[in-house]
Design a protein around this motif. Structure first.
Motif, PDB file in Angstrom:
ATOM      1  N   LYS A  65       1.004  -1.217   0.014  1.00  0.00           N
ATOM      2  CA  LYS A  65       0.169  -0.223  -0.006  1.00  0.00           C
ATOM      3  C   LYS A  65       0.986   1.284   0.128  1.00  0.00           C
ATOM      4  CE  LYS A  65      -4.066  -1.903   2.240  1.00  0.00           C
ATOM      5  NZ  LYS A  65      -5.015  -2.115   3.409  1.00  0.00           N
ATOM      6  N   ARG A  66       1.900   1.045   0.602  1.00  0.00           N
ATOM      7  CA  ARG A  66       2.719   2.421   0.728  1.00  0.00           C
ATOM      8  C   ARG A  66       3.399   2.675  -0.668  1.00  0.00           C
ATOM      9  NH1 ARG A  66       8.388   3.321   1.930  1.00  0.00           N
ATOM     10  NH2 ARG A  66       8.862   1.119   1.814  1.00  0.00           N
ATOM     11  N   LYS A  67       3.797   1.825  -1.475  1.00  0.00           N
ATOM     12  CA  LYS A  67       4.326   1.884  -2.697  1.00  0.00           C
ATOM     13  C   LYS A  67       3.334   1.815  -3.828  1.00  0.00           C
ATOM     14  CE  LYS A  67       9.123   1.257  -2.044  1.00  0.00           C
ATOM     15  NZ  LYS A  67      10.432   0.450  -2.367  1.00  0.00           N
ATOM     16  N   ASN A  68       2.076   1.430  -3.454  1.00  0.00           N
ATOM     17  CA  ASN A  68       1.140   1.014  -4.377  1.00  0.00           C
ATOM     18  C   ASN A  68       1.338   0.377  -5.475  1.00  0.00           C
ATOM     19  OD1 ASN A  68      -1.616   1.770  -5.206  1.00  0.00           O
ATOM     20  ND2 ASN A  68      -1.158   3.626  -6.380  1.00  0.00           N
ATOM     21  N   GLY A  69       1.659  -0.763  -5.134  1.00  0.00           N
ATOM     22  CA  GLY A  69       2.136  -1.997  -6.326  1.00  0.00           C
ATOM     23  C   GLY A  69       2.102  -3.320  -5.720  1.00  0.00           C
ATOM     24  N   TYR A  70       1.670  -4.488  -6.799  1.00  0.00           N
ATOM     25  CA  TYR A  70       1.862  -5.744  -6.441  1.00  0.00           C
ATOM     26  C   TYR A  70       3.317  -6.342  -6.218  1.00  0.00           C
ATOM     27  CZ  TYR A  70      -3.212  -6.017  -7.231  1.00  0.00           C
ATOM     28  OH  TYR A  70      -4.449  -5.641  -7.101  1.00  0.00           O
ATOM     29  N   TYR A  71       3.670  -7.233  -5.769  1.00  0.00           N
ATOM     30  CA  TYR A  71       4.912  -7.724  -5.620  1.00  0.00           C
ATOM     31  C   TYR A  71       4.572  -9.216  -5.090  1.00  0.00           C
ATOM     32  CZ  TYR A  71       4.733  -7.306  -0.507  1.00  0.00           C
ATOM     33  OH  TYR A  71       4.319  -7.642   0.858  1.00  0.00           O
ATOM     34  N   TYR A  72       5.759 -10.136  -5.194  1.00  0.00           N
ATOM     35  CA  TYR A  72       5.546 -11.552  -4.716  1.00  0.00           C
ATOM     36  C   TYR A  72       6.179 -11.425  -3.527  1.00  0.00           C
ATOM     37  CZ  TYR A  72       4.202 -13.638  -9.352  1.00  0.00           C
ATOM     38  OH  TYR A  72       3.459 -13.892 -10.252  1.00  0.00           O
ATOM     39  N   THR A  73       5.772 -12.196  -2.389  1.00  0.00           N
ATOM     40  CA  THR A  73       6.496 -12.347  -1.106  1.00  0.00           C
ATOM     41  C   THR A  73       7.642 -13.174  -1.253  1.00  0.00           C
ATOM     42  OG1 THR A  73       4.844 -14.138  -0.477  1.00  0.00           O
ATOM     43  CG2 THR A  73       4.297 -11.750   0.080  1.00  0.00           C
ATOM     44  N   ASP A  74       7.590 -14.127  -2.118  1.00  0.00           N
ATOM     45  CA  ASP A  74       8.933 -14.957  -2.352  1.00  0.00           C
ATOM     46  C   ASP A  74       9.482 -14.440  -3.796  1.00  0.00           C
ATOM     47  OD1 ASP A  74      10.715 -16.880  -3.073  1.00  0.00           O
ATOM     48  OD2 ASP A  74       9.215 -18.506  -3.221  1.00  0.00           O
ATOM     49  N   PRO A  75      10.260 -13.691  -3.556  1.00  0.00           N
ATOM     50  CA  PRO A  75      10.954 -13.147  -5.062  1.00  0.00           C
ATOM     51  C   PRO A  75      11.640 -14.097  -6.119  1.00  0.00           C
ATOM     52  CG  PRO A  75      11.897 -12.109  -2.990  1.00  0.00           C
ATOM     53  CD  PRO A  75      11.391 -13.312  -2.566  1.00  0.00           C
ATOM     54  N   GLN A  76      11.664 -15.428  -5.729  1.00  0.00           N
ATOM     55  CA  GLN A  76      11.971 -16.474  -6.483  1.00  0.00           C
ATOM     56  C   GLN A  76      10.840 -17.119  -7.218  1.00  0.00           C
ATOM     57  OE1 GLN A  76      15.374 -16.816  -6.964  1.00  0.00           O
ATOM     58  NE2 GLN A  76      15.827 -15.128  -5.650  1.00  0.00           N
ATOM     59  N   PHE A  77       9.877 -16.792  -6.789  1.00  0.00           N
ATOM     60  CA  PHE A  77       8.349 -17.363  -7.210  1.00  0.00           C
ATOM     61  C   PHE A  77       8.268 -16.981  -8.699  1.00  0.00           C
ATOM     62  CE2 PHE A  77       4.079 -17.540  -8.276  1.00  0.00           C
ATOM     63  CZ  PHE A  77       3.479 -18.712  -8.181  1.00  0.00           C
ATOM     64  N   ARG A  78       7.917 -17.830  -9.599  1.00  0.00           N
ATOM     65  CA  ARG A  78       7.448 -17.770 -10.862  1.00  0.00           C
ATOM     66  C   ARG A  78       6.394 -18.299 -11.290  1.00  0.00           C
ATOM     67  NH1 ARG A  78      10.542 -14.321  -9.905  1.00  0.00           N
ATOM     68  NH2 ARG A  78      12.015 -13.597 -10.885  1.00  0.00           N
ATOM     69  N   LEU A  79       4.976 -17.876 -11.561  1.00  0.00           N
ATOM     70  CA  LEU A  79       3.820 -18.450 -11.510  1.00  0.00           C
ATOM     71  C   LEU A  79       3.756 -19.747 -12.368  1.00  0.00           C
ATOM     72  CD1 LEU A  79       0.832 -18.520 -11.668  1.00  0.00           C
ATOM     73  CD2 LEU A  79       0.800 -17.406 -13.724  1.00  0.00           C
ATOM     74  N   LEU A  80       4.523 -19.777 -13.615  1.00  0.00           N
ATOM     75  CA  LEU A  80       4.619 -20.865 -14.372  1.00  0.00           C
ATOM     76  C   LEU A  80       5.936 -21.714 -14.267  1.00  0.00           C
ATOM     77  CD1 LEU A  80       3.358 -18.983 -17.513  1.00  0.00           C
ATOM     78  CD2 LEU A  80       1.992 -19.822 -15.581  1.00  0.00           C
TER      79      LEU A  80
END
Length: 333
Positions: A65-80
């Protein structure tokens, strides 16, 4: 549950944006991007997509909310990220190592990049519901691959590290209940007809030897360094320039002249038997080609496969071998 192609495209876009630009895309900005590229009509559609990604694909999507943007809590995650089995992963590593050895590091690097993309997309692609296809449109021949292909990366490492190998070997023509232990100084690998072979220096006989991987048992890399005579290295390097297949030839390189029927001549011109093939004549009655090879068992077996559409003209020794082989076949009927 299968998903539609359009949903797959939206998921891929959302994943790419969140993974590459964490905390930079607000809900409104991401919605506008999806609307522009894939025509979604409302913020609620985007919210449903994100919820589906969280629930069905365990995507750790959060909102800053502070930066007003989506992110992954696990930076290594890739959906696919791939849902690969251990066999799948072994096959990919096998392909990478073989490419490194046969095509060079740059090609292998390109494969590594491609594999990373595959790892990021295969599981959801497997779920994509193909729209409009009601029948199979591509058929490929199912190949029966030679056994022990997992030895290939080990053997490549052995050659690259100049290390001897140890294994037991069971021959087809004289199987032993307890195959003896062999040691080899490996020089190169060769793939023929979907089977792999290792060619190396046998210190006991002082000669080069060829072993099929599918008959090897308990392959191990030894710490001992290879000691291959330069003459053997040269001989092996030149061995396959004038050999068809894998079996050795005790004879010299000869001029082999073959006469094909016109129809099969077209096949042979389209797919030459060997790199040394030359067309001597091509008429309405026959197609004559010349090869420069040392005749061996593999060549004889291949020539027999043409049946009545081939006549061997030269050399006389190969003509005689063909006659004897065909006579032995007829004797069985």
């Amino acid at each position: 549950m299968p998903i539609t192609r359009s949903a797959f495209q939206r998921y891929r876009l959302i994943d790419e944006v969140i993974s590459r630009y964490p905390r930079q895309y607000s809900k409104q900005r991401l919605f506008e991007l999806c609307r522009e590229q894939y025509g979604i009509r409302s913020l609620s559609s985007l919210e449903k997509d994100i919820q589906r990604l969280r629930e069905d694909h365990d995507a750790p999507i959060a909102y800053d909310k502070r930066k007003n943007g989506y992110y992954y809590t696990d930076p290594q995650f890739r959906l696919l990220r791939l849902m690969l089995s251990p066999d799948d992963m072994e096959a990919l590593d096998y392909a990478r190592e073989v490419l490194t050895a046969t095509q060079g590091a740059s090609v292998a690097g390109e494969l590594a990049n491609a594999l990373q993309k595959v790892r990021q997309s295969l599981d959801i692609i497997r779920e994509v519901k193909t729209e409009g296809l009601t029948r199979r449109v591509v058929y490929v021949e199912e190949k029966i691959l030679g056994g022990n292909r997992h030895y290939v990366p080990m053997l490549i490492r052995a050659v690259n590290q100049n290390r001897q190998i140890e294994f037991r070997y069971s021959k087809h023509d004289s199987p032993e209940p307890d195959p003896k232990l062999r040691t080899l100084h490996p020089i190169l690998l060769r793939e023929v007809g979907d089977s792999w072979y290792v060619i190396g220096y046998d210190e006991n006989t002082g000669k080069e030897r060829t072993f099929a991987l599918d008959r090897m048992i308990g392959l191990e890399l030894l710490p001992d360094q290879c000691a291959i005579p330069p003459a053997v290295l040269t001989s092996v390097s030149e061995l396959f320039e004038h050999i068809y297949g894998i079996t050795d030839s005790s004879g010299p390189v000869e001029e082999i002249v073959l006469s094909f029927t016109p129809l099969f001549g077209r096949y042979v011109k389209a797919k030459p038997i060997h790199q040394t093939q030359e067309v001597l004549s091509d008429t309405d009655t026959e197609c004559v080609v010349r090869l420069r090879l040392a005749p061996n068992r593999d060549l004889l077996m291949h020539l027999r496969s043409y049946g009545e559409n081939l006549k061997v003209l030269k050399p006389a020794s190969l003509v005689q071998d063909m006659k004897e082989s065909l006579a032995a076949t007829l004797a069985g009927y």
